[in-house]
Design a protein around this motif. Structure first.
Motif, PDB file in Angstrom:
ATOM      1  N   UNK A   1       0.859  -1.192   0.000  1.00 35.52           N
ATOM      2  CA  UNK A   1       0.000   0.000   0.000  1.00 35.52           C
ATOM      3  C   UNK A   1       0.890   1.235   0.000  1.00 35.52           C
ATOM      4  N   UNK A   2       0.370   2.337  -0.533  1.00 30.37           N
ATOM      5  CA  UNK A   2       1.192   3.534  -0.708  1.00 30.37           C
ATOM      6  C   UNK A   2       0.435   4.738  -0.157  1.00 30.37           C
ATOM      7  N   UNK A   3       1.169   5.530   0.652  1.00 28.92           N
ATOM      8  CA  UNK A   3       0.613   6.768   1.196  1.00 28.92           C
ATOM      9  C   UNK A   3       0.831   7.901   0.194  1.00 28.92           C
ATOM     10  N   UNK A   4      -0.191   8.712  -0.006  1.00 32.46           N
ATOM     11  CA  UNK A   4      -0.144   9.789  -0.994  1.00 32.46           C
ATOM     12  C   UNK A   4      -0.282  11.133  -0.284  1.00 32.46           C
ATOM     13  N   UNK A   5       0.593  12.069  -0.641  1.00 33.26           N
ATOM     14  CA  UNK A   5       0.565  13.402  -0.015  1.00 33.26           C
ATOM     15  C   UNK A   5       0.841  14.454  -1.083  1.00 33.26           C
ATOM     16  N   UNK A   6      -0.011  15.484  -1.139  1.00 31.56           N
ATOM     17  CA  UNK A   6       0.098  16.550  -2.129  1.00 31.56           C
ATOM     18  C   UNK A   6       1.181  17.543  -1.712  1.00 31.56           C
ATOM     19  N   UNK A   7       2.051  17.929  -2.666  1.00 33.02           N
ATOM     20  CA  UNK A   7       3.135  18.877  -2.409  1.00 33.02           C
ATOM     21  C   UNK A   7       2.976  20.093  -3.296  1.00 33.02           C
ATOM     22  N   UNK A   8       3.550  21.213  -2.864  1.00 37.85           N
ATOM     23  CA  UNK A   8       3.559  22.423  -3.674  1.00 37.85           C
ATOM     24  C   UNK A   8       2.420  23.368  -3.310  1.00 37.85           C
ATOM     25  N   UNK A   9       2.203  24.453  -4.100  1.00 39.15           N
ATOM     26  CA  UNK A   9       1.183  25.455  -3.780  1.00 39.15           C
ATOM     27  C   UNK A   9      -0.228  24.899  -3.614  1.00 39.15           C
ATOM     28  N   UNK A  10      -0.685  23.904  -4.405  1.00 38.85           N
ATOM     29  CA  UNK A  10      -2.056  23.418  -4.193  1.00 38.85           C
ATOM     30  C   UNK A  10      -2.311  22.916  -2.781  1.00 38.85           C
ATOM     31  N   UNK A  11      -1.260  22.477  -2.063  1.00 36.95           N
ATOM     32  CA  UNK A  11      -1.465  21.987  -0.697  1.00 36.95           C
ATOM     33  C   UNK A  11      -1.910  23.109   0.244  1.00 36.95           C
ATOM     34  N   UNK A  12      -1.655  24.379  -0.122  1.00 40.01           N
ATOM     35  CA  UNK A  12      -2.052  25.519   0.716  1.00 40.01           C
ATOM     36  C   UNK A  12      -3.378  26.130   0.283  1.00 40.01           C
ATOM     37  N   UNK A  13      -3.974  25.638  -0.807  1.00 37.35           N
ATOM     38  CA  UNK A  13      -5.244  26.199  -1.275  1.00 37.35           C
ATOM     39  C   UNK A  13      -6.383  25.764  -0.368  1.00 37.35           C
ATOM     40  N   UNK A  14      -7.413  26.603  -0.189  1.00 32.99           N
ATOM     41  CA  UNK A  14      -8.573  26.187   0.622  1.00 32.99           C
ATOM     42  C   UNK A  14      -9.351  25.077  -0.069  1.00 32.99           C
ATOM     43  N   UNK A  15     -10.052  24.284   0.727  1.00 32.57           N
ATOM     44  CA  UNK A  15     -10.863  23.163   0.239  1.00 32.57           C
ATOM     45  C   UNK A  15     -10.028  22.146  -0.527  1.00 32.57           C
ATOM     46  N   UNK A  16      -8.731  21.999  -0.173  1.00 30.41           N
ATOM     47  CA  UNK A  16      -7.860  21.023  -0.822  1.00 30.41           C
ATOM     48  C   UNK A  16      -7.326  20.067   0.230  1.00 30.41           C
ATOM     49  N   UNK A  17      -7.400  18.767  -0.059  1.00 27.99           N
ATOM     50  CA  UNK A  17      -6.894  17.758   0.851  1.00 27.99           C
ATOM     51  C   UNK A  17      -5.411  17.541   0.580  1.00 27.99           C
ATOM     52  N   UNK A  18      -4.568  17.823   1.584  1.00 27.70           N
ATOM     53  CA  UNK A  18      -3.131  17.583   1.424  1.00 27.70           C
ATOM     54  C   UNK A  18      -2.810  16.098   1.574  1.00 27.70           C
ATOM     55  N   UNK A  19      -3.424  15.453   2.552  1.00 26.52           N
ATOM     56  CA  UNK A  19      -3.218  14.022   2.755  1.00 26.52           C
ATOM     57  C   UNK A  19      -4.246  13.275   1.908  1.00 26.52           C
ATOM     58  N   UNK A  20      -3.794  12.617   0.840  1.00 29.24           N
ATOM     59  CA  UNK A  20      -4.681  11.939  -0.095  1.00 29.24           C
ATOM     60  C   UNK A  20      -4.985  10.510   0.317  1.00 29.24           C
ATOM     61  N   UNK A  21      -4.558  10.117   1.513  1.00 30.95           N
ATOM     62  CA  UNK A  21      -4.831   8.762   1.995  1.00 30.95           C
ATOM     63  C   UNK A  21      -3.823   7.754   1.462  1.00 30.95           C
ATOM     64  N   UNK A  22      -4.222   6.483   1.395  1.00 28.36           N
ATOM     65  CA  UNK A  22      -3.335   5.456   0.862  1.00 28.36           C
ATOM     66  C   UNK A  22      -4.123   4.502  -0.005  1.00 28.36           C
ATOM     67  N   UNK A  23      -3.416   3.848  -0.924  1.00 31.27           N
ATOM     68  CA  UNK A  23      -4.048   2.959  -1.881  1.00 31.27           C
ATOM     69  C   UNK A  23      -3.279   1.637  -1.913  1.00 31.27           C
ATOM     70  N   UNK A  24      -3.967   0.469  -1.759  1.00 27.88           N
ATOM     71  CA  UNK A  24      -3.293  -0.831  -1.864  1.00 27.88           C
ATOM     72  C   UNK A  24      -3.229  -1.280  -3.327  1.00 27.88           C
ATOM     73  N   UNK A  25      -2.115  -1.920  -3.711  1.00 28.93           N
ATOM     74  CA  UNK A  25      -1.914  -2.369  -5.097  1.00 28.93           C
ATOM     75  C   UNK A  25      -1.268  -3.752  -5.061  1.00 28.93           C
ATOM     76  N   UNK A  26      -1.769  -4.663  -5.901  1.00 28.94           N
ATOM     77  CA  UNK A  26      -1.183  -5.996  -6.031  1.00 28.94           C
ATOM     78  C   UNK A  26       0.098  -5.919  -6.869  1.00 28.94           C
TER      79      UNK A  26
END
Length: 443
Positions: free
Chosen positions: A35-60
């Motif tokens: 599984x992989x943790x996803x995190x948004x980087x750069x200016x969009x992470x500071x925008x309102x109504x934006x999720x910086x922590x995108x959660x995690x996704x499992x992959x076979x």
């Protein structure tokens, strides 16, 4: 274990205030379920109504997943038009050292918007009046503005005048324009008459907004003053009639009275003194006007503070073990945070330096983001450097294996280790001189 990721953004120009969806593809190139943790980087992470922590996704193993990331560009004058780079940090849950940081570019478009404000909602005047309209460019691009002012009622006996009817405002810039109203047909007596004055502001692509204020036209003699004048006149006439009538007492005769007040010489001196004071006051006003014009001229061409974001990548596989950013002329760089990620063999080292100061030196397995504990700034021509040392030291007590006589001499040597380090630097560029300069708090 390894992971591969790709970030895809639309090629269309996105205007601030609009929404878009970027696509992230993640491949699991290992042999186990991860599984992989996803995190948004750069200016969009500071925008309102934006999720910086995108959660995690499992992959076979051997498969990939597609993740949709919705973004909404803020309608803000500080969001400059042009390319905007951002990234997503993809880290393995099983092995946090397995990291991928794909980048993408959004094309930010222009938007134009003007916000007018009046200094006073109502003004008073017998023959004339003045007001100020304050214009602010709340868009993100330079805008040409047109002004029109006129009475809302065609019967109004008024003439309007603008100091400037056309001007150009940069993004976030404010300007003040004086409005004048002259009364064409003044009234001698009566009541105060309100007249509404409309101010129309137009800009790019036929856009327009309207605001208004009230000019209250006063007569020369309001009703209370007229009544008082009539009473005083009546009393004066009555007193005069009594004085000249036989009931007034003594027979009227010639009367003389000595002149009162200052002498002629004193009056001349007083006039000369007043004239000198007026000339001095006029000179001071001209001097103040010249200084104000000079300050406005300096402010028009001065450097402005702007947000800063860049990405540094050091890759020994490309024979580039170090990457650096050099601060532009006329600016100093104030660093807010440095988001670090790296991959490589155990024992490699990552170095982060600012000028001659070493900010961080850590093993590649213990890499973490750097946030200055106190204000940190770099002057012009100083460099922020990211370097990775891929040299590893074998554990103590394990001698290097000696090839046996029966080994095949033609067996190729294992490939050299590859180390990759990435730093996303976020901060702001502040002018060293001019009206927008700020004191260096780290000094």
């Amino acid at each position: 274990m390894s992971v591969r990721a790709e970030l895809i953004a639309p090629e269309d120009v996105i205007r601030p205030g609009s929404s878009l969806t970027v696509h992230l593809r993640v491949w699991n190139e290992s042999r186990i379920v991860d599984a992989y943790r996803l995190r948004l980087l750069g200016p969009p992470a500071d925008w309102p109504d934006t999720e910086t922590n995108l959660g995690r996704v499992p992959i076979y193993p051997g498969n990939h997943e597609k993740i949709n990331i919705p973004l909404t560009l803020p309608r803000d004058s500080e969001l400059a038009p042009g390319p905007l780079t951002f990234a997503v940090h993809v880290a393995s849950v099983e092995d946090p050292h397995v990291v991928a940081v794909p980048e993408a570019v959004i094309s930010v478009g222009e938007f134009h918007d003007i916000e007018p404000q009046l200094a006073r909602p109502r003004v008073f005047g017998v023959l004339w009046s003045s007001n100020l309209v304050i214009l602010e460019n709340t868009g993100n691009a330079t805008t040409a503005v047109r002004l029109r002012v006129a009475p809302e009622d065609e019967r109004a006996p008024l003439r309007t005048k603008l100091r400037r009817s056309r001007l150009t405002l940069k993004a976030g810039e404010r300007a003040r324009v004086s409005l004048g109203v002259r009364v064409v047909s003044p009234t001698f007596t009566g009541t105060t008459t309100p007249w509404e004055i409309g101010v129309r502001v137009g800009w790019e692509q036929g856009q327009e907004c309207t605001t208004s204020y009230v000019h209250r036209q006063r007569p020369f003699l309001p009703k209370p003053a007229l009544k008082a004048l009539v009473v005083l006149s009546t009393v004066a006439i009555a007193c005069a009639a009594v004085w000249i009538s036989p009931l007034g007492g003594k027979k009227p005769g010639a009367q003389t009275e000595s002149a009162k007040g200052p002498s002629q010489v004193e009056a001349v001196r007083e006039a000369e003194k007043k004239e000198a004071e007026e000339a001095k006051k006029q000179q001071q006003q001209e001097k103040d006007a010249e200084e104000k014009a000079e300050q406005e001229k300096d402010a028009a061409g001065a450097l402005k503070k702007r947000p800063f974001q860049t990405s540094l990548t050091a890759d020994t596989g490309k024979n580039e073990p170090a990457a650096a950013y050099k601060v532009a002329k006329g600016y100093r760089l104030e660093i807010k945070t440095v988001q670090l990620s790296a991959s490589g063999p155990e024992g490699a080292t990552v170095f982060l330096t600012a000028g001659a100061q070493q900010l961080q030196s850590t093993g590649i397995n213990n890499i973490k983001d750097y946030t200055p504990p106190a204000p940190l700034s770099l002057k012009e021509d100083e460099k922020l450097t990211l370097r990775v040392d891929c040299t590893t030291t074998p554990p103590t007590g394990d001698p290097a294996p000696t090839p046996s006589a029966s080994s095949t001499p033609s067996t190729p040597a294992p490939p050299a280790a590859r180390c990759i380090a990435t730093a996303v630097v976020v901060g702001q560029l502040i002018p060293l001189k001019g009206p927008y300069a700020e004191p260096d708090k780290s000094a």
